[in-house]
Design a protein around this motif. Sequence first.
Motif, short mmCIF file in Angstrom:
data_model
loop_
_atom_site.label_atom_id
_atom_site.label_comp_id
_atom_site.label_asym_id
_atom_site.label_seq_id
_atom_site.Cartn_x
_atom_site.Cartn_y
_atom_site.Cartn_z
N GLU A 28 -1.08 4.88 7.98
CA GLU A 28 -1.73 5.78 7.03
C GLU A 28 -2.11 5.05 5.74
OE1 GLU A 28 1.32 5.87 8.09
OE2 GLU A 28 2.73 6.06 6.43
N LEU A 29 -1.54 3.87 5.52
CA LEU A 29 -1.82 3.12 4.29
C LEU A 29 -2.84 2.00 4.53
CD1 LEU A 29 1.88 2.82 3.04
CD2 LEU A 29 0.14 4.41 2.24
N ALA A 30 -3.55 2.07 5.64
CA ALA A 30 -4.44 0.95 6.02
C ALA A 30 -5.55 0.69 4.99
CB ALA A 30 -5.05 1.20 7.39
N VAL A 31 -6.11 1.74 4.39
CA VAL A 31 -7.23 1.52 3.46
C VAL A 31 -6.79 0.69 2.25
CG1 VAL A 31 -8.87 2.66 1.92
CG2 VAL A 31 -8.57 3.50 4.25
N PRO A 32 -5.75 1.09 1.53
CA PRO A 32 -5.33 0.22 0.43
C PRO A 32 -4.74 -1.10 0.91
CG PRO A 32 -3.86 2.12 0.60
CD PRO A 32 -5.00 2.37 1.53
N ALA A 33 -4.06 -1.09 2.06
CA ALA A 33 -3.43 -2.33 2.54
C ALA A 33 -4.48 -3.40 2.83
CB ALA A 33 -2.60 -2.06 3.79
N GLN A 34 -5.67 -2.97 3.25
CA GLN A 34 -6.73 -3.93 3.59
C GLN A 34 -7.76 -4.06 2.48
OE1 GLN A 34 -8.26 -2.86 7.48
NE2 GLN A 34 -6.20 -2.58 8.28
N ALA A 35 -7.36 -3.71 1.27
CA ALA A 35 -8.32 -3.71 0.15
C ALA A 35 -8.95 -5.07 -0.09
CB ALA A 35 -7.63 -3.21 -1.10
#
Lengths: 451, 319
Positions: free
Chosen positions: B153-160
Amino acid sequence: MNKKSTKIPLMNTSRVGFIVTSLTFSLIAAVYADDVALSKLDVKTLVSKMTPLKGTTPAQWRVVWTGDASREATISWTTAEPGTKHVVHYGPESGGNEKKFALSQTCQSNGAYSIEQPKPQKPKEGESAAEAAKRNSRMKISPAYYHHARVKNLNSDTCYYFILESDGEQSREFYFRTAPAEGDDFTLIHGGDSRSGHADRCRMNLRIAEQAISEPKVLAFAHGGDYIVTGSKWEQWRLWLSQHELTTLKDGRVLPIIPTKGNHDGGKNGLYFEVFDLAEKTERWHTTMLGKDVALVTLDTNSAAGGAQAEWLEAEMKRLRPEVRWLLVQYHRPMYPAVKGPAKHAPIFCPIFDKYNVDIALESDGHCMKRTVPIRDGKKDSSGIVYVGEGGLGVGQRKTSEDRWYINDGGKAGSEHHVIQLDFTPDKMRVRFILMDGSAWDDHTIKVRKR
Amino acid sequence: MTVQTRMVISLKEHPLLLTRIAALAGMMTVFGTVWPVLFHGGSAVGELLVRTHEVEAAGDADFEAMMEADLYGETGEVSEPVTERDPASIAEHVSLLRDLDRGVAILCLLLAVGLPFLCRKWPKVAWLYLLPAVWLLMNAHAGAMNGGKAFAELAVPAQATRWGMFVVLALLLSRNAQTDCIANWVLRIACALTFAIHGWEAFQLSPPFQDLLYATFGHVEIGLSESACHGLLRAIGMMDLLLAVGVTAIHFRPLLLWMGCWGLITAASRPIAMGFDAWPEFAMRLPNSAAPLLVVLLGMPAAFSLSPSKITTQQEPAT
Ligand SMILES: [Fe+2]
């Protein structure tokens, strides 16, 4: 006279031949018709085969094996209301019309499934607050309650008949067979990935039941994980559980399930553990002893491979390998996948599998069919381990990467709904991929290892 | 000296290096992401589209409604009879989606490889870098929706840093002081998000991170105990969280250089643990290392930077 006497037997033989041929044809036709019906069964018919969740009527029954399958089992079910008294009546003899059984066990574990209610939605355009409240209340998920009766001290290789009772509401009679104390004259069915495609999921459940009808030696069903899409949602688990009823044979025979946790089965509310009556801290990995000659070690690819799990696996393999004829492992994420990249567990698990000469590794997650060549130390080796999988209990199938070395030159891959049927004998294990129509896509034999 | 002049000085010194590092990191991250799309089943967006189509074609929603009405007494209304589409037509549509998925991936790869050359002639095409940025962002979002992975669920910020790298490229190549200032902040925030999320995952003892440590130590024949592994991960988590705060708060070159090194080490830990076949995982994470280095090269202030003159001195190498 002689002529006559020779003629009559001839006529008799042809009559017998005719009858036998007709019977054979009608049997084939019946089986074929059943198979055709299986893939064409409409949804209404499928749903009508399941038990409504109402009051304290026992529904969603399952028998769970995670320990000594010759001696113990957990018999579980669900009710819509909490009820107060939940008992399983069981025994080695059928209860008959009077439903009288030698033994009974009050459920040791009862409780409400952890349900996350959907967030109330704001009124839509042109919708009044009252209407929105009504709509929100319709979205509310009804509560449901689990009941687990852990029965112990069973006799090996024995059919146990049982009925479920919740506050006086009784189920019909079911039965399951315990594993033999020793020997391996039985069959195990393995399958994974039932997370979407409800109709096909139901049909594959019926296929499992069909397999057990046609091969009475089928003892249990090992699920490789990814039962549903979102493990924290009861509204998905209840569908799976109702549909799991379809694996029950018409005569009431229940195939015990040996569960594996898939990557979609998690969730903070721990529903997976509530469904299968497992302790989240201590039973993420476990060994099911199918008698003293066959051990199925279940691993958890959601937990770290190293540390506690690797230590446990090493110790378990060391203990089991000298004792059992067939040492099997099952887990969700494949070490030698035919579609995706390998699980991060591979560098830790595979050397242990190699060291203790596991006989077969049962994998899921890839949504395809594959049987690898025997592999040892990351290379093809006739003494190595065959990895099979990767899940086809309803979920859409994926195209495999044909170029991978381990599915070529003796290995195999494809894309169809399937279960894997393992027939054990003292000197070999027959591994068949059975498709929805009952045909075999692959038929492979693994010889027993020298001990 | 104003912020703008300092920036001009910095870009005068490093303009090529800056864009080259960014372009290379972008190229590698797209290459690493495209590889599994072409050879390992598909992108996260592809997976999501295929699953959505399959679920729809199988009539799952209607099936669920029927079960809810018939078995659980909830909806009480089943509008349509469940219709399942013919498996052949589902397979055809899925195959089309897969081709589309591959096509988009290849287009992004071509853009990542070709734009550095095209931009020399036509600087304005730099804005096309936003396409791979959007593709990577959508993939991160689809990964979060697909679930099934620890902390998905944290993929968007994790792959910033990955998708942010292409935003930065578009900004840098448009070559004006204002966009450089924005690029500085995009980089800092992207670094902060990626390091903070990874730090949080480490602190929470993410199972894949544990296995990276176990496998890496295993390669050098060091048996890492569970408590040592957990202790190490918690320490790494704390460090990552502090680095995330640091990159937005101050402009401190050693801190940024360490972030770059640490980003490289963590990216390399994948193929080290899993073997060379895991090189795409290394490639796609290269922006975690490149982004802090770009911040150094940009040499612009953070939220609580020291006085501008000091920063200018810091960033200008002795000539
Ligand atoms: Fe999975």
